[in-house]
Design a protein around this motif. Structure first.
Motif, PDB file in Angstrom:
ATOM      1  N   LYS A   1      39.706  51.646  46.200  1.00 48.62           N
ATOM      2  CA  LYS A   1      40.023  51.069  44.894  1.00 48.62           C
ATOM      3  C   LYS A   1      38.936  50.059  44.528  1.00 48.62           C
ATOM      4  O   LYS A   1      38.382  49.391  45.395  1.00 48.62           O
ATOM      5  CB  LYS A   1      41.389  50.366  44.952  1.00 48.62           C
ATOM      6  N   ILE A   2      38.628  49.982  43.234  1.00 46.81           N
ATOM      7  CA  ILE A   2      37.663  48.997  42.745  1.00 46.81           C
ATOM      8  C   ILE A   2      38.400  48.063  41.797  1.00 46.81           C
ATOM      9  O   ILE A   2      39.016  48.503  40.827  1.00 46.81           O
ATOM     10  CB  ILE A   2      36.486  49.674  42.015  1.00 46.81           C
ATOM     11  N   ILE A   3      38.351  46.763  42.115  1.00 42.02           N
ATOM     12  CA  ILE A   3      39.109  45.757  41.371  1.00 42.02           C
ATOM     13  C   ILE A   3      38.160  44.902  40.541  1.00 42.02           C
ATOM     14  O   ILE A   3      37.135  44.433  41.034  1.00 42.02           O
ATOM     15  CB  ILE A   3      39.886  44.826  42.328  1.00 42.02           C
ATOM     16  N   SER A   4      38.498  44.686  39.284  1.00 39.17           N
ATOM     17  CA  SER A   4      37.794  43.699  38.467  1.00 39.17           C
ATOM     18  C   SER A   4      38.474  42.361  38.697  1.00 39.17           C
ATOM     19  O   SER A   4      39.626  42.164  38.331  1.00 39.17           O
ATOM     20  CB  SER A   4      37.854  44.078  36.984  1.00 39.17           C
ATOM     21  N   GLY A   5      37.768  41.430  39.355  1.00 40.10           N
ATOM     22  CA  GLY A   5      38.358  40.147  39.722  1.00 40.10           C
ATOM     23  C   GLY A   5      38.668  40.111  41.203  1.00 40.10           C
ATOM     24  O   GLY A   5      38.042  40.810  42.006  1.00 40.10           O
ATOM     25  N   GLY A   6      39.641  39.296  41.574  1.00 40.67           N
ATOM     26  CA  GLY A   6      40.022  39.165  42.981  1.00 40.67           C
ATOM     27  C   GLY A   6      41.228  40.023  43.306  1.00 40.67           C
ATOM     28  O   GLY A   6      41.818  40.666  42.429  1.00 40.67           O
ATOM     29  N   PRO A   7      41.655  40.054  44.576  1.00 43.79           N
ATOM     30  CA  PRO A   7      42.753  40.933  44.988  1.00 43.79           C
ATOM     31  C   PRO A   7      44.123  40.483  44.512  1.00 43.79           C
ATOM     32  O   PRO A   7      45.049  41.292  44.440  1.00 43.79           O
ATOM     33  CB  PRO A   7      42.672  40.870  46.520  1.00 43.79           C
ATOM     34  N   MET A   8      44.285  39.197  44.170  1.00 42.39           N
ATOM     35  CA  MET A   8      45.590  38.687  43.786  1.00 42.39           C
ATOM     36  C   MET A   8      45.892  38.913  42.303  1.00 42.39           C
ATOM     37  O   MET A   8      46.990  39.328  41.929  1.00 42.39           O
ATOM     38  CB  MET A   8      45.701  37.198  44.117  1.00 42.39           C
ATOM     39  N   MET A   9      44.915  38.639  41.441  1.00 45.03           N
ATOM     40  CA  MET A   9      45.143  38.716  39.995  1.00 45.03           C
ATOM     41  C   MET A   9      44.300  39.780  39.306  1.00 45.03           C
ATOM     42  O   MET A   9      44.467  40.038  38.116  1.00 45.03           O
ATOM     43  CB  MET A   9      44.874  37.360  39.343  1.00 45.03           C
TER      44      MET A   9
ATOM     45  N   SER B   1      34.323  38.291  33.586  1.00 44.34           N
ATOM     46  CA  SER B   1      34.094  39.058  34.823  1.00 44.34           C
ATOM     47  C   SER B   1      33.612  38.139  35.939  1.00 44.34           C
ATOM     48  O   SER B   1      32.425  37.850  36.049  1.00 44.34           O
ATOM     49  CB  SER B   1      33.062  40.173  34.579  1.00 44.34           C
ATOM     50  N   SER B   2      34.542  37.693  36.769  1.00 45.26           N
ATOM     51  CA  SER B   2      34.188  36.779  37.862  1.00 45.26           C
ATOM     52  C   SER B   2      33.753  37.522  39.115  1.00 45.26           C
ATOM     53  O   SER B   2      33.042  36.971  39.956  1.00 45.26           O
ATOM     54  CB  SER B   2      35.367  35.874  38.195  1.00 45.26           C
ATOM     55  N   GLY B   3      34.199  38.770  39.256  1.00 49.40           N
ATOM     56  CA  GLY B   3      33.842  39.510  40.454  1.00 49.40           C
ATOM     57  C   GLY B   3      34.256  40.966  40.389  1.00 49.40           C
ATOM     58  O   GLY B   3      35.038  41.378  39.530  1.00 49.40           O
ATOM     59  N   ILE B   4      33.678  41.741  41.303  1.00 55.51           N
ATOM     60  CA  ILE B   4      34.060  43.143  41.501  1.00 55.51           C
ATOM     61  C   ILE B   4      34.365  43.291  42.980  1.00 55.51           C
ATOM     62  O   ILE B   4      33.496  43.053  43.829  1.00 55.51           O
ATOM     63  CB  ILE B   4      32.945  44.111  41.079  1.00 55.51           C
ATOM     64  N   LEU B   5      35.588  43.640  43.296  1.00 50.81           N
ATOM     65  CA  LEU B   5      36.028  43.784  44.674  1.00 50.81           C
ATOM     66  C   LEU B   5      36.211  45.270  44.994  1.00 50.81           C
ATOM     67  O   LEU B   5      36.968  45.965  44.306  1.00 50.81           O
ATOM     68  CB  LEU B   5      37.339  43.029  44.899  1.00 50.81           C
ATOM     69  N   ILE B   6      35.512  45.727  46.031  1.00 49.00           N
ATOM     70  CA  ILE B   6      35.630  47.126  46.456  1.00 49.00           C
ATOM     71  C   ILE B   6      36.502  47.157  47.706  1.00 49.00           C
ATOM     72  O   ILE B   6      36.096  46.679  48.769  1.00 49.00           O
ATOM     73  CB  ILE B   6      34.237  47.735  46.713  1.00 49.00           C
TER      74      ILE B   6
END
Length: 445
Positions: A326-334, A349-354
């Protein structure tokens, strides 16, 4: 004893893999797609048309109302169309498409590294300049900054609170920004104090960033009225009401704004953007973005132009890992899962979490065991299990009475639930429905 907020909170694993990775200037994209709705409020209105030539920093869309924000080109080139594209939320949104040609900047932008401390502008002139630069809150909510800086006449600001908490796991953009641009941030805080006519500012930093605390304290010693406040690590301390509670020991009432207790809260990235806008004539067209994940080859912090495809930043970190789930825009919580990697970066866009396949897989939901963990974890004092049942049954009127609009969508309830119930999903659904009901009521009145 370190300060923190008084109600709820959880402690997810931090996983700050990109911490202390120097900010890399990302390559200018070949094509930029710049969204018109990168902020809370009315979308911006285009002031360019197909065929127009723009430079870096050119105004391409003006604010569409009082609660809105201007949008500027992050590249130089030709406008090819104004059309829709799927954004990080998964919905098609209007955007301006630009084919890039070179990297020509507007002449009035000061591109030198020289620090400019003194600001002779009045409060009103500062707010006007911030508005014209299209600055919004960079912590994720993207509220237009000039609106926050102009509270109603009945409200009186006592202080500025700078949110340098970065409590979301994985993300390190704010941390690295402080390490590399502490002086500019401090000047930005000073300018924000002048804008709201206060002589006190507090910078809240969680104590998992001891180097940032030490550096910011050292730099703050040269600025009157600015205090760095080390905070105990606790999620979601970056929420406005939680940060005010932690720093000032004041609680913002249900439905009230931070100004009701005398606080104006701004993100540390916003303070840096204010410095650049006011002192360097630079609109908000780029920001620091963290690209990270347990399987990412090189977790990094990029200074990236707004409108850069997220795919380009992922490739710059070594590409998508084979075990991507999964690819998340932001962090894993929100954060929210992306539908594809062609989604353009935006001001928020604060981050991209893979996430790898194992992380991304949700456990099977079971029956609620009435343990009350979600109630204990909720930083807003709500009852998430009840709200989720009401949402599932479509009882949105009851959800409104149970204060669903106070929910900050932090995910603490879902994180702590042993039954793996999708509590956050239901709360988001209910909040959206109740919000629509309230707007409909207001429109009729």
């Amino acid at each position: 004893m370190l300060k923190t907020f008084s109600i709820g909170g959880v402690h997810p694993h931090e996983n700050k893999f990109s911490a202390h990775q120097s900010i890399i200037t990302a390559a200018v994209p070949e094509k930029a797609v710049i969204l018109l709705g990168q902020h809370i409020g009315a979308p911006a209105k285009p002031v360019v048309a197909k065929g127009d030539v723009v430079k870096v920093g050119t105004l391409i869309a003006e604010a569409g109302g009082f609660v809105s924000a201007a949008v500027h080109s992050s590249v130089s080139g030709k406008v090819t169309k104004i059309d829709s594209i799927v954004d990080a939320s998964g919905y098609a949104k209007p955007a301006i498409f630009i084919d890039v040609d070179g990297d020509e900047w507007e002449e009035n932008i000061d591109r030198t590294p020289d620090l400019i401390k003194d600001c002779s502008l009045s409060s009103e002139e500062i707010v006007k300049k911030i508005a014209s630069a299209g600055i919004v809150g960079l912590g994720g909510a993207c509220f237009p900054t000039q609106v926050k800086l102009t509270p109603p006449p009945t409200a009186k600001a006592e202080c500025i609170i700078i949110n340098a908490v970065e409590c979301e796991p994985y993300l390190t953009a704010d941390h690295q920004l402080m390490l590399e641009h502490a002086e500019e941030i401090m000047v930005g805080v000073n300018i924000l104090m002048k804008a709201v006519k206060v002589n006190k500012a507090f910078i809240g930093i969680e104590n998992n960033k001891p180097d940032a605390i030490e550096l910011m304290k050292k730099v703050a010693s040269g600025y009157a009225g600015i205090t760095v406040v080390p905070l105990k690590v606790q999620y979601p301390q970056g929420g406005e009401k939680q940060l005010i509670d932690a720093v000032m020991s004041r609680q913002v009432a249900s439905g009230a704004l931070p100004i009701s207790v005398g606080a104006v809260v701004q993100n540390v990235g916003t303070a840096f953007a204010v410095y650049e806008a006011v002192q360097k004539n630079k609109p908000l067209f780029e920001r620091v973005i963290t690209i990270t994940g347990k399987s990412v080859k090189q977790p990094s912090n990029f200074m990236a132009r707004i409108g850069t495809p997220m795919k380009q930043l992922i490739e710059a970190c070594g590409g998508l890992p084979e075990d991507t789930g999964k690819i998340i825009s932001g962090g894993p919580m929100m954060g929210k899962a992306l539908v594809n990697t062609d989604v353009p970066t935006a001001k928020g866009s604060s981050g991209i979490l893979i996430m790898n396949i194992k992380e991304a897989k949700r456990g099977e939901a079971k029956s609620c065991i009435r343990c009350g963990k979600c109630v204990g974890a909720c930083p807003m004092g709500l009852e998430p299990y009840l709200l989720s049942v009401l949402a599932e049954n479509g009882d949105f009127e009851r959800m409104e009475r149970e204060h669903i609009m106070d929910c900050i969508e932090c995910g603490s309830c879902q994180f702590t639930c042993p039954a793996r119930l999708p509590l956050l999903d239901y709360c988001r659904l209910g909040k959206a429905k109740v919000g629509a009901m309230i707007r409909s009521r207001q429109a009729k009145n």
